[in-house]
Design an enzyme around this catalytic site. Structure first.
Site, PDB file in Angstrom:
ATOM      1  N   ARG A 147       0.861  -1.181   0.000  1.00 52.58           N
ATOM      2  CA  ARG A 147       0.000   0.000   0.000  1.00 52.58           C
ATOM      3  C   ARG A 147       0.895   1.228   0.000  1.00 52.58           C
ATOM      4  O   ARG A 147       1.821   1.300   0.806  1.00 52.58           O
ATOM      5  CB  ARG A 147      -0.882  -0.019   1.255  1.00 52.58           C
ATOM      6  CG  ARG A 147      -1.836   1.148   1.335  1.00 52.58           C
ATOM      7  CD  ARG A 147      -2.515   1.213   2.693  1.00 52.58           C
ATOM      8  NE  ARG A 147      -1.938   2.271   3.496  1.00 52.58           N
ATOM      9  CZ  ARG A 147      -2.547   2.820   4.560  1.00 52.58           C
ATOM     10  NH1 ARG A 147      -3.734   2.385   4.940  1.00 52.58           N
ATOM     11  NH2 ARG A 147      -1.961   3.775   5.236  1.00 52.58           N
ATOM     12  N   TYR A 159      -2.707  12.168   6.388  1.00 56.48           N
ATOM     13  CA  TYR A 159      -2.906  10.992   7.235  1.00 56.48           C
ATOM     14  C   TYR A 159      -2.359   9.761   6.518  1.00 56.48           C
ATOM     15  O   TYR A 159      -2.544   9.595   5.318  1.00 56.48           O
ATOM     16  CB  TYR A 159      -4.394  10.803   7.551  1.00 56.48           C
ATOM     17  CG  TYR A 159      -4.631   9.623   8.443  1.00 56.48           C
ATOM     18  CD1 TYR A 159      -4.293   9.678   9.787  1.00 56.48           C
ATOM     19  CD2 TYR A 159      -5.125   8.436   7.934  1.00 56.48           C
ATOM     20  CE1 TYR A 159      -4.460   8.586  10.607  1.00 56.48           C
ATOM     21  CE2 TYR A 159      -5.304   7.332   8.745  1.00 56.48           C
ATOM     22  CZ  TYR A 159      -4.972   7.415  10.083  1.00 56.48           C
ATOM     23  OH  TYR A 159      -5.130   6.324  10.887  1.00 56.48           O
ATOM     24  N   ASP A 210      -5.064   3.761  -0.087  1.00 54.05           N
ATOM     25  CA  ASP A 210      -6.167   4.020   0.850  1.00 54.05           C
ATOM     26  C   ASP A 210      -6.576   5.487   0.729  1.00 54.05           C
ATOM     27  O   ASP A 210      -5.755   6.386   0.957  1.00 54.05           O
ATOM     28  CB  ASP A 210      -5.673   3.719   2.282  1.00 54.05           C
ATOM     29  CG  ASP A 210      -6.797   3.682   3.304  1.00 54.05           C
ATOM     30  OD1 ASP A 210      -7.903   4.172   2.992  1.00 54.05           O
ATOM     31  OD2 ASP A 210      -6.562   3.167   4.416  1.00 54.05           O
ATOM     32  N   HIS A 212      -8.991   6.780   2.562  1.00 55.75           N
ATOM     33  CA  HIS A 212      -9.441   7.183   3.906  1.00 55.75           C
ATOM     34  C   HIS A 212     -10.770   7.922   3.918  1.00 55.75           C
ATOM     35  O   HIS A 212     -10.928   8.920   4.642  1.00 55.75           O
ATOM     36  CB  HIS A 212      -8.350   8.026   4.592  1.00 55.75           C
ATOM     37  CG  HIS A 212      -7.147   7.215   4.950  1.00 55.75           C
ATOM     38  ND1 HIS A 212      -5.891   7.461   4.462  1.00 55.75           N
ATOM     39  CD2 HIS A 212      -7.019   6.142   5.742  1.00 55.75           C
ATOM     40  CE1 HIS A 212      -5.037   6.574   4.924  1.00 55.75           C
ATOM     41  NE2 HIS A 212      -5.698   5.758   5.709  1.00 55.75           N
ATOM     42  N   GLU A 236      -8.905   1.655  -1.521  1.00 52.25           N
ATOM     43  CA  GLU A 236      -9.601   1.407  -0.248  1.00 52.25           C
ATOM     44  C   GLU A 236     -10.361   2.643   0.231  1.00 52.25           C
ATOM     45  O   GLU A 236      -9.874   3.772   0.078  1.00 52.25           O
ATOM     46  CB  GLU A 236      -8.532   1.018   0.775  1.00 52.25           C
ATOM     47  CG  GLU A 236      -9.039   0.838   2.180  1.00 52.25           C
ATOM     48  CD  GLU A 236      -7.893   0.470   3.118  1.00 52.25           C
ATOM     49  OE1 GLU A 236      -6.867  -0.065   2.656  1.00 52.25           O
ATOM     50  OE2 GLU A 236      -8.018   0.736   4.318  1.00 52.25           O
ATOM     51  N   GLU A 262     -13.265  -1.277   7.153  1.00 51.39           N
ATOM     52  CA  GLU A 262     -12.552  -1.277   8.438  1.00 51.39           C
ATOM     53  C   GLU A 262     -13.340  -0.574   9.538  1.00 51.39           C
ATOM     54  O   GLU A 262     -13.079  -0.801  10.715  1.00 51.39           O
ATOM     55  CB  GLU A 262     -11.148  -0.673   8.290  1.00 51.39           C
ATOM     56  CG  GLU A 262     -11.136   0.791   7.933  1.00 51.39           C
ATOM     57  CD  GLU A 262      -9.727   1.367   7.777  1.00 51.39           C
ATOM     58  OE1 GLU A 262      -8.911   0.754   7.077  1.00 51.39           O
ATOM     59  OE2 GLU A 262      -9.462   2.421   8.377  1.00 51.39           O
ATOM     60  N   ARG A 283     -13.339  -5.533   4.460  1.00 51.45           N
ATOM     61  CA  ARG A 283     -12.265  -5.332   5.442  1.00 51.45           C
ATOM     62  C   ARG A 283     -12.722  -5.360   6.899  1.00 51.45           C
ATOM     63  O   ARG A 283     -11.929  -5.161   7.809  1.00 51.45           O
ATOM     64  CB  ARG A 283     -11.568  -3.997   5.153  1.00 51.45           C
ATOM     65  CG  ARG A 283     -10.689  -4.084   3.955  1.00 51.45           C
ATOM     66  CD  ARG A 283     -10.043  -2.797   3.562  1.00 51.45           C
ATOM     67  NE  ARG A 283      -9.361  -2.074   4.601  1.00 51.45           N
ATOM     68  CZ  ARG A 283      -8.218  -2.430   5.187  1.00 51.45           C
ATOM     69  NH1 ARG A 283      -7.617  -3.553   4.810  1.00 51.45           N
ATOM     70  NH2 ARG A 283      -7.669  -1.687   6.114  1.00 51.45           N
ATOM     71  N   GLU A 339      -3.901  -7.168   5.797  1.00 46.89           N
ATOM     72  CA  GLU A 339      -3.052  -6.001   6.076  1.00 46.89           C
ATOM     73  C   GLU A 339      -2.049  -6.350   7.183  1.00 46.89           C
ATOM     74  O   GLU A 339      -2.402  -6.953   8.198  1.00 46.89           O
ATOM     75  CB  GLU A 339      -3.917  -4.822   6.526  1.00 46.89           C
ATOM     76  CG  GLU A 339      -3.121  -3.564   6.810  1.00 46.89           C
ATOM     77  CD  GLU A 339      -4.009  -2.365   7.160  1.00 46.89           C
ATOM     78  OE1 GLU A 339      -5.217  -2.558   7.396  1.00 46.89           O
ATOM     79  OE2 GLU A 339      -3.486  -1.240   7.183  1.00 46.89           O
ATOM     80  N   TRP A 402     -12.222  12.142   8.374  1.00 45.30           N
ATOM     81  CA  TRP A 402     -10.844  11.998   8.823  1.00 45.30           C
ATOM     82  C   TRP A 402     -10.027  11.350   7.725  1.00 45.30           C
ATOM     83  O   TRP A 402      -8.844  11.426   7.703  1.00 45.30           O
ATOM     84  CB  TRP A 402     -10.753  11.201  10.131  1.00 45.30           C
ATOM     85  CG  TRP A 402     -11.217   9.797   9.994  1.00 45.30           C
ATOM     86  CD1 TRP A 402     -12.477   9.326  10.231  1.00 45.30           C
ATOM     87  CD2 TRP A 402     -10.452   8.672   9.578  1.00 45.30           C
ATOM     88  NE1 TRP A 402     -12.540   7.985   9.974  1.00 45.30           N
ATOM     89  CE2 TRP A 402     -11.302   7.558   9.576  1.00 45.30           C
ATOM     90  CE3 TRP A 402      -9.129   8.497   9.192  1.00 45.30           C
ATOM     91  CZ2 TRP A 402     -10.886   6.287   9.191  1.00 45.30           C
ATOM     92  CZ3 TRP A 402      -8.718   7.224   8.825  1.00 45.30           C
ATOM     93  CH2 TRP A 402      -9.584   6.125   8.819  1.00 45.30           C
TER      94      TRP A 402
HETATM   95  C1  CS2 Z   1      -5.877   2.676   8.020  1.00 41.11           C
HETATM   96  C2  CS2 Z   1      -5.771   2.679   9.529  1.00 41.11           C
HETATM   97  O1  CS2 Z   1      -4.801   0.612   8.094  1.00 41.11           O
HETATM   98  C3  CS2 Z   1      -5.584   1.303   7.470  1.00 41.11           C
HETATM   99  O2  CS2 Z   1      -6.100   0.961   6.437  1.00 41.11           O
HETATM  100  O3  CS2 Z   1      -7.035   3.187   7.492  1.00 41.11           O
HETATM  101  O4  CS2 Z   1      -4.593   3.356   9.842  1.00 41.11           O
HETATM  102  C4  CS2 Z   1      -6.925   3.310  10.285  1.00 41.11           C
HETATM  103  O5  CS2 Z   1      -7.000   4.661   9.989  1.00 41.11           O
HETATM  104  C5  CS2 Z   1      -6.763   3.126  11.781  1.00 41.11           C
HETATM  105  O6  CS2 Z   1      -6.587   1.788  12.064  1.00 41.11           O
HETATM  106  C6  CS2 Z   1      -7.942   3.709  12.530  1.00 41.11           C
HETATM  107  O7  CS2 Z   1      -7.882   3.413  13.883  1.00 41.11           O
HETATM  108 MG    MG Z   2      -7.714   2.041   5.793  1.00 39.98          MG
END
Ligand code: CS2
Ligand code: MG
Length: 402
Positions: A147, A159, A210, A212, A236, A262, A283, A339, A402
């Site tokens: 990734r 982020y 990702d 996000h 993602e 997630e 996920r 992951e 976020w």
């Molecule tokens: C991210 C994570 O791993 C991922 O795909 O999106 O860093 C996620 O933001 C955190 O686990 C949130 O707690």
């Molecule tokens: Mg993620």
């Protein structure tokens, strides 16, 4: 066998983890992860005040009935706090059951369906060239799926990208950091990153990205289209995940594979996505999805719809969840990829585990149960420290995803 006691631990070896230990009259114990990043104490209270008292004297082999008791019996269903608390109990019950039968957990979930579990790692960089270099370092460590996130010109902090060359960690101590986000700058940048990666590495590796949850469906459709020449394994979380129908629009426009889930905590969060084949990878994982019991059902539900698993595995999920995910991944047919974001070196001595990494894949290990032992004395040396995920505002100050 009867459950006689339960303990909830909070420890912060580099980051916060909540751990449940179920104790039985036969001297065997089971472990569960109850970590909900940035909301840890809410799950502690939910477990200690509401669930643990109802567990005493129950037969730990009745994992299905106990799951239904807490899920259906509370009246207030779903939600990340509830489902993380139920997940911890469910993991601990499966751990106990497999330990008392003296088999690694995957044997109770269907046995071995594959030799090993392919994982993907994270490569990041402040800019494109730094990300390209980091990908090279991870290829040397044996990863075949990577990734990639990089800083975006004109955005101060992105982020998923570590600061000052450090690895990124999905929470920061103290009050939540506020970041500024620009969709137009991001959308202009990401295709350049992946063009460069394919120029340098060709087709030697699988690439993932990702987003996000930061785009609208039509923006995500544009990004998916722009990334098509670079053949991602997945894009993602393109949009905020609440509106499952939004994926219909993305799907109409792009063949870039999609992964989501997630932040999901129930099969109902992904039912439309799966039955309409709107995503390729799901996920939702053991700790936030209610435990091993519902995750096995989710995987089986997804199988006829050609949806494969791609469980969340960031550092805010404890080694107990990683172990549980590896046992599930070993047993199910429609495993996709896992992951792998290795924990800080302080974590493994607290959660001694039998799972291993080698050459881009992981194994759950052959120890009975989940194969994780929790060192209570060592854990007690790392007290809880408040930490939060950052929040995001658009350039005009509007609060954004976020
Ligand atoms: C991210 C994570 O791993 C991922 O795909 O999106 O860093 C996620 O933001 C955190 O686990 C949130 O707690
Ligand atoms: Mg993620």
């Amino acid at each position: 066998m009867k459950i006689t006691d339960a303990k909830v631990f909070v420890s912060s070896p580099s980051r916060n983890f909540v751990t449940l230990k179920l104790i039985t009259d036969e001297g065997i114990h089971g472990l569960g992860d109850a970590t909900l990043n940035g909301r840890e104490k809410a799950v502690v209270a939910y477990l200690q005040d509401h669930l643990v008292p109802c567990l005493i004297d129950r037969d730990p082999f009745q994992s299905e009935d106990i799951w239904q008791y807490f899920y259906r019996g509370s009246y207030w269903r779903r939600g990340p706090v509830t489902m993380t608390a139920i997940a911890a109990i469910d993991m601990a019950l499966w751990d106990l059951k497999a330990k008392s039968l003296n088999v690694p957990l995957y044997q109770l979930l269907g046995g071995k369906s594959r030799a090993s579990v392919q994982v993907y790692c994270h490569a990041t960089g402040a800019d494109i060239e730094a990300a390209v270099d980091d990908v090279g370092r991870h290829i040397e460590q044996g990863y075949r799926a990577i990734r990639v996130q990089s800083g975006v010109p004109g955005i101060a902090a992105t982020y998923g990208v570590g600061k000052q060359g450090r690895k990124y960690e999905p929470a920061q101590e103290g009050m939540p950091e506020e970041c500024v986000w620009s969709t137009s700058k991001y959308l202009a940048h990401v295709p350049q990153l992946f063009r460069r990666l394919r120029d340098v590495y060709g087709d030697r590796i699988e690439l993932l990205h990702d987003a996000h949850h930061r785009l609208t469906p039509i923006e995500a459709a544009r990004l998916g289209k722009d990334l098509e020449p670079f053949r991602l394994l997945w894009l993602e979380d393109p949009v905020s995940a609440e509106l499952q129908e939004g994926f219909r629009l993305i799907r109409r426009h792009t063949v870039t594979p999609l992964a989501v889930g997630e932040v999901f905590n129930s099969v109902h969060d992904c039912l439309t996505l799966i039955t309409e084949q709107l995503v390729d990878y799901i996920r939702m994982t053991v700790v936030h999805g209610g435990g091993i019991t519902p995750i096995m059902k989710l995987a089986h539900l997804a199988e006829p719809y050609h949806v494969r698993t791609g469980f969340h595995g960031a550092t805010d999920l404890s080694p107990i969840t990683m172990a549980a995910a590896l046992h599930v991944n070993t047993a199910i047919n429609n495993f996709g990829i896992q992951e792998h974001m290795p924990h800080d070196p302080l974590v493994d001595p607290v959660f001694r585990h039998g799972y291993t990494y080698e050459a881009g894949s992981m194994l759950p290990g052959e120890e009975p149960g989940l194969g994780v032992e929790y060192d209570e004395a060592l854990a007690a040396q790392y007290p809880y420290r408040p930490a939060y995920l950052p929040v995001n505002r658009r350039e005009d100050g509007t609060l954004w995803n976020w």
